[in-house]
Design an enzyme around this catalytic site. Sequence first.
Site, PDB file in Angstrom:
ATOM      1  N   CYS A 142       0.815  -1.209   0.000  1.00 16.61           N
ATOM      2  CA  CYS A 142       0.000   0.000   0.000  1.00 16.61           C
ATOM      3  C   CYS A 142       0.857   1.271   0.000  1.00 16.61           C
ATOM      4  O   CYS A 142       1.539   1.546  -0.978  1.00 16.61           O
ATOM      5  CB  CYS A 142      -1.008  -0.024   1.141  1.00 16.61           C
ATOM      6  SG  CYS A 142      -2.379   1.150   0.880  1.00 16.61           S
ATOM      7  N   HIS A 235      -4.566  -4.420   0.131  1.00 19.12           N
ATOM      8  CA  HIS A 235      -4.347  -4.954   1.484  1.00 19.12           C
ATOM      9  C   HIS A 235      -4.816  -6.401   1.562  1.00 19.12           C
ATOM     10  O   HIS A 235      -5.807  -6.710   2.246  1.00 19.12           O
ATOM     11  CB  HIS A 235      -5.110  -4.111   2.511  1.00 19.12           C
ATOM     12  CG  HIS A 235      -4.443  -2.827   2.870  1.00 19.12           C
ATOM     13  ND1 HIS A 235      -3.302  -2.775   3.641  1.00 19.12           N
ATOM     14  CD2 HIS A 235      -4.752  -1.545   2.546  1.00 19.12           C
ATOM     15  CE1 HIS A 235      -2.943  -1.511   3.799  1.00 19.12           C
ATOM     16  NE2 HIS A 235      -3.791  -0.747   3.144  1.00 19.12           N
ATOM     17  N   GLU A 237      -3.725  -8.686   3.273  1.00 20.72           N
ATOM     18  CA  GLU A 237      -3.586  -9.204   4.633  1.00 20.72           C
ATOM     19  C   GLU A 237      -4.765  -8.829   5.529  1.00 20.72           C
ATOM     20  O   GLU A 237      -4.881  -9.338   6.653  1.00 20.72           O
ATOM     21  CB  GLU A 237      -2.283  -8.680   5.258  1.00 20.72           C
ATOM     22  CG  GLU A 237      -2.310  -7.241   5.757  1.00 20.72           C
ATOM     23  CD  GLU A 237      -2.215  -6.185   4.664  1.00 20.72           C
ATOM     24  OE1 GLU A 237      -2.267  -4.979   4.994  1.00 20.72           O
ATOM     25  OE2 GLU A 237      -2.085  -6.548   3.474  1.00 20.72           O
TER      26      GLU A 237
END
Length: 306
Positions: A142, A235, A237
Site C-alpha cells: 500500500c 491490502h 492481509e
Amino acid sequence: MPIKIQSDLPVKEILEEENIFVMDEKRALHQDIRPIQILILNLMPLKEETELQLLRSLSNTPLQVDVTFMKVSTHASKNTSMSHLNKFYQDFDELRSHRFDGMIITGAPVEQMDFEEVDYWEELKEIMDWSTTNVTSTIFLCWGCQAALYYFYGLPKVQLPKKLFGLFQHRVQNRKIPLVRGFDDVFWAPHSRHTDVPIEAIHNCPELTVLAESKEAGLFLAMAKEGRQIFVMGHPEYDRITLDEEYKRDLSKGLPIEMPKNYYKDNNPDNKPDLVWRATANNLYTNWLNYYVYQSTPFDLYGTPF
C-alpha cells in the site's frame, strides 16, 4: 511448518486458537533446518493488529519462518505501548549489519502527505537502499508500495477524488510468472487509500512487470528485479472486519467516508461481511516465500554475496 515468534508475543495465543502452527524460540532451537528469516517493518499505527494479519498470511507454508519486527526510530508511535515496542521491536541501527531472506514494508497512514514531509522519510529511504543489498526479496504494501515506486522509479502518487475503499475485482495479467501461480483469473482484494500511482505510469516503466490490476482500483500486484522487489497496492492481509472497523471509525469521527464497495451483503453495514480474499492472500504469500525467498536465498546468508 510453523512461524517462529517470541513466546510471549501477545498475538501468539490468538494464532494458536485459530489453529495456526507457531513455534517459540525454545522449540525452534531443536529443529535441524535453516529457517527463513523474515523482517517486517511495521509502519501501521495499530501494530498488534498488523502483526496478527501478517503472521496469519505467512503461516500457510511448509517452511519454518523466523519473524523479526522493526520500527523506525525517527517517529514516535502514539497507538502502541512503548513496552510492546521495546520488547518486540528493533530499530534499524540494531539490524543494519544483519541479512534477511525476505522483508515486508507495510503501509502507513501518511499517504496524503508528500513523501518528503513524512518525519521518517530519510530513514525509510536508507532502509529501502539497505534492502537492495541485505534482503533477497522485499514486499512493499500500500503506502509502502507507493513510497518504493516513487523512490526507486520516480513514479509520483496522485490524490484520488475520493477514498478508494472496499473490495474490488482484479484480473491476472501475466500467468506464467510464479508469483501468481494458482491464482484465479479474476479475484477480489481489499483497497483502502486516498492516493494512487496511475496504472498507465506503471505500465510505461520498463523495469516493472504488472501481474494483476483492476479496471476500477488500478494496480494490485507488480514486480521488478526478477522478484527482488514486489509491489502490492492493496491490502490482501486485511481481516474480515478491517474495512468495517475503518468505516465505522471514520463515521464516528464525522469524516467524509462512503460505505466500502462490494463488502456488505445487500449493502447493509449490519450484515457480517463475507471473507472472499483470504485464499488469494495465502496464495500470494506462499508463492512469495517459496519462489522468491526460499528458492532464491543462499543457505549461508552471511557468506554468500547477494
